[in-house]
Write an enzyme that holds these catalytic residues in place. Structure first.
Site, PDB file in Angstrom:
ATOM      1  N   ARG A 255       0.851  -1.184   0.000  1.00  0.00           N
ATOM      2  CA  ARG A 255       0.000   0.000   0.000  1.00  0.00           C
ATOM      3  C   ARG A 255       0.891   1.240   0.000  1.00  0.00           C
ATOM      4  O   ARG A 255       1.988   1.229   0.560  1.00  0.00           O
ATOM      5  CB  ARG A 255      -0.922   0.003   1.223  1.00  0.00           C
ATOM      6  CG  ARG A 255      -1.953  -1.124   1.187  1.00  0.00           C
ATOM      7  CD  ARG A 255      -2.828  -1.134   2.427  1.00  0.00           C
ATOM      8  NE  ARG A 255      -3.873  -2.148   2.300  1.00  0.00           N
ATOM      9  CZ  ARG A 255      -3.731  -3.423   2.625  1.00  0.00           C
ATOM     10  NH1 ARG A 255      -2.575  -3.842   3.125  1.00  0.00           N
ATOM     11  NH2 ARG A 255      -4.719  -4.286   2.464  1.00  0.00           N
ATOM     12  N   LYS A 282      -2.527  -2.602   7.759  1.00  0.00           N
ATOM     13  CA  LYS A 282      -3.985  -2.497   7.838  1.00  0.00           C
ATOM     14  C   LYS A 282      -4.562  -3.564   8.755  1.00  0.00           C
ATOM     15  O   LYS A 282      -5.492  -3.305   9.513  1.00  0.00           O
ATOM     16  CB  LYS A 282      -4.576  -2.625   6.432  1.00  0.00           C
ATOM     17  CG  LYS A 282      -6.078  -2.460   6.381  1.00  0.00           C
ATOM     18  CD  LYS A 282      -6.580  -2.543   4.955  1.00  0.00           C
ATOM     19  CE  LYS A 282      -8.097  -2.359   4.890  1.00  0.00           C
ATOM     20  NZ  LYS A 282      -8.616  -2.443   3.508  1.00  0.00           N
ATOM     21  N   HIS A 345      -2.448   2.755  -5.703  1.00  0.00           N
ATOM     22  CA  HIS A 345      -2.922   1.467  -5.197  1.00  0.00           C
ATOM     23  C   HIS A 345      -3.031   0.424  -6.312  1.00  0.00           C
ATOM     24  O   HIS A 345      -3.119  -0.782  -6.041  1.00  0.00           O
ATOM     25  CB  HIS A 345      -4.283   1.642  -4.521  1.00  0.00           C
ATOM     26  CG  HIS A 345      -4.648   0.519  -3.598  1.00  0.00           C
ATOM     27  ND1 HIS A 345      -4.246   0.477  -2.283  1.00  0.00           N
ATOM     28  CD2 HIS A 345      -5.368  -0.614  -3.811  1.00  0.00           C
ATOM     29  CE1 HIS A 345      -4.709  -0.628  -1.720  1.00  0.00           C
ATOM     30  NE2 HIS A 345      -5.393  -1.302  -2.623  1.00  0.00           N
ATOM     31  N   HIS A 375      -3.358  -9.783   2.698  1.00  0.00           N
ATOM     32  CA  HIS A 375      -4.804  -9.712   2.529  1.00  0.00           C
ATOM     33  C   HIS A 375      -5.550 -10.486   3.587  1.00  0.00           C
ATOM     34  O   HIS A 375      -5.070 -11.492   4.105  1.00  0.00           O
ATOM     35  CB  HIS A 375      -5.193 -10.310   1.169  1.00  0.00           C
ATOM     36  CG  HIS A 375      -5.337  -9.296   0.095  1.00  0.00           C
ATOM     37  ND1 HIS A 375      -5.519  -9.628  -1.221  1.00  0.00           N
ATOM     38  CD2 HIS A 375      -5.318  -7.939   0.112  1.00  0.00           C
ATOM     39  CE1 HIS A 375      -5.611  -8.538  -1.957  1.00  0.00           C
ATOM     40  NE2 HIS A 375      -5.485  -7.506  -1.163  1.00  0.00           N
ATOM     41  N   TYR A 385       1.737 -15.463   8.906  1.00  0.00           N
ATOM     42  CA  TYR A 385       2.446 -14.226   9.222  1.00  0.00           C
ATOM     43  C   TYR A 385       3.212 -14.380  10.536  1.00  0.00           C
ATOM     44  O   TYR A 385       4.385 -14.091  10.644  1.00  0.00           O
ATOM     45  CB  TYR A 385       1.459 -13.077   9.430  1.00  0.00           C
ATOM     46  CG  TYR A 385       0.862 -12.499   8.178  1.00  0.00           C
ATOM     47  CD1 TYR A 385       1.634 -12.284   7.051  1.00  0.00           C
ATOM     48  CD2 TYR A 385      -0.480 -12.136   8.146  1.00  0.00           C
ATOM     49  CE1 TYR A 385       1.087 -11.730   5.925  1.00  0.00           C
ATOM     50  CE2 TYR A 385      -1.035 -11.581   7.012  1.00  0.00           C
ATOM     51  CZ  TYR A 385      -0.245 -11.383   5.906  1.00  0.00           C
ATOM     52  OH  TYR A 385      -0.793 -10.819   4.795  1.00  0.00           O
TER      53      TYR A 385
END
Length: 412
Positions: A255, A282, A345, A375, A385
């Site tokens: 981003r 995010k 973006h 995502h 992650y």
């Protein structure tokens, strides 16, 4: 040895029923949910300050969601690391608000101002432009109608009237954002124990405004058009750091905010990794970007120019600040592209679309692509992650992608 705590899930929290005595569900990092005998679910954070164990309330579930509670935990832990006791700060803030509220009759406008001043103190970066937009929405759509109403007298219908007025103008997305802001402001009042409950908490955007229309960003995937775009980025004649940020965007699929706020401390040239802290993401999960030969070359060139400072891509005017919010999109306009053709973006969309289309060529599982895009909130992705699993596959995926882009630039 510290006891390992398995993070909570929304399913577990929703299923938690009251017992004869109050009990706790732990999420880790000092965050826990206290379920009272009456069924109330309070978020609390346990922490140590000056050698003393302390606790602070973070609000009530589901008014404060699991994700929001985790964000509050990270914000407060950042304050603690800076030598600030959040309990003491909250007490001082509450007393100041109450003192001022007596003079102002504690109106909605006053609470809104207190909220906007508060979010500027949070650890998570917020741009000046975004802050102004939020304040503008309240000033334009709320203050003329409910600004002078004492908060204790505000009704659900007052809020619904505002949303209905905005919606009647055909600006549904604005209505959605204003409702979200009103909820945040009233939740702030509840968190500060200035309100018993929020009259907006039960208002469902989908019911009052309608289903949100997913926004699709324009993308360029045709090889010839993509080649022209990539070469144009290389030939950008404006500010040097802007040019380097433009060149790196197609390769890392991040981003724009992550690129703008990139810091040299996040870049490990030896390990060839860019590690973005959770508070900048995010989904509030730490994200790892494998650095390809092409990206490393761009970063090394940039370091010669901005390596003396904190930010990789500093502001054109203020070198101790990150690049401004609109810089990259303005640069794309200077290159001759309209916002209907490409925006900052869009590079994530190009990355996603082409990699999913070319699975037969590169052979990587779609999950690896989604992980690299950071995502969704799927448990499978989050686990990957947290433990940096599949990093080898992500390294290979990013190398394949950089090679593909370089071949497109060289194609006839």
């Amino acid at each position: 040895m510290a006891r390992m705590v398995r993070p909570l899930t929304d399913k577990e929290i929703k299923a938690a029923k009251p017992k004869e005595k109050e009990y706790k569900l732990f999420d880790g990092g000092g965050l826990y949910l206290s379920i009272t005998a009456k069924g109330k679910k309070w978020w609390r954070l346990k922490y140590n300050f000056d050698g003393k164990e302390k606790r602070i309330s973070l609000g009530v579930y589901p008014l404060v969601t699991l994700q929001e509670a985790r964000k509050k935990r990270e914000d407060l832990k950042y304050q603690i690391a800076q030598g600030i006791d959040p309990s003491a700060e909250r007490k001082e803030e509450k007393e100041a608000i109450k003192e001022e509220a007596t003079k102002t009759q504690y109106t909605f406008s006053y609470l809104a101002d207190a909220y906007f001043n508060h979010i500027l103190t949070l650890a998570t970066p917020i741009s000046e432009n975004h802050h102004k937009k939020q304040k503008g929405r309240i000033a334009n759509h709320c203050s003329p109608y409910i600004g002078n109403i004492p908060i204790a007298e505000l009704s659900k219908n007052d809020v619904l009237d505002i949303i209905g007025r905005i919606k009647s103008q055909g600006t549904h997305e604005t209505a959605r954002r204003v409702l979200s802001l009103i909820k945040s402001i009233l939740d702030y009042g509840v968190d500060r124990e200035l309100l018993e409950y929020s009259v907006a908490s039960s208002i469902k955007p989908s019911k009052e405004i309608g289903k949100k229309i997913e926004k699709h960003y324009p993308i360029i995937t045709d090889p010839k058009a993509l080649k022209i775009l990539l070469l144009a980025l290389d030939d950008y004649s404006g500010d040097y750091t802007t040019k380097q940020a433009l060149r790196i965007m197609p390769h890392v699929a991040l981003r724009a905010g992550n690129i703008r706020f990139a810091e040299w401390d996040e870049i490990d040239f030896e390990k060839r990794l860019w590690t973005i802290p959770a508070e900048k993401m995010k989904m509030k999960v730490e994200h790892i970007v494998p650095l390809t030969d092409t990206v490393l070359e761009i970063l090394k060139e940039t370091k010669n120019f901005s390596g003396y400072g904190k930010y990789v891509f500093p502001s054109i005017i203020h070198k101790d600040r990150p690049m401004s919010e609109n810089t990259l999109n303005v640069a794309l306009r200077r290159l001759g592209y309209t916002k209907e053709e490409i925006v900052s973006h869009s590079f994530r969309g190009i990355f996603s679309t082409l990699l999913h289309e070319k699975i037969s060529e590169h052979g990587f599982d779609p999950l690896i692509i989604e992980m690299q895009l950071a995502h969704k909130e799927q448990n499978q992705v989050k686990a990957a992650y947290n433990h940096a699993k599949y990093l080898d596959d992500r390294v290979k995926l990013m190398e394949w992608w950089s090679t593909y882009l370089n071949e497109v630039k060289k194609s006839k």
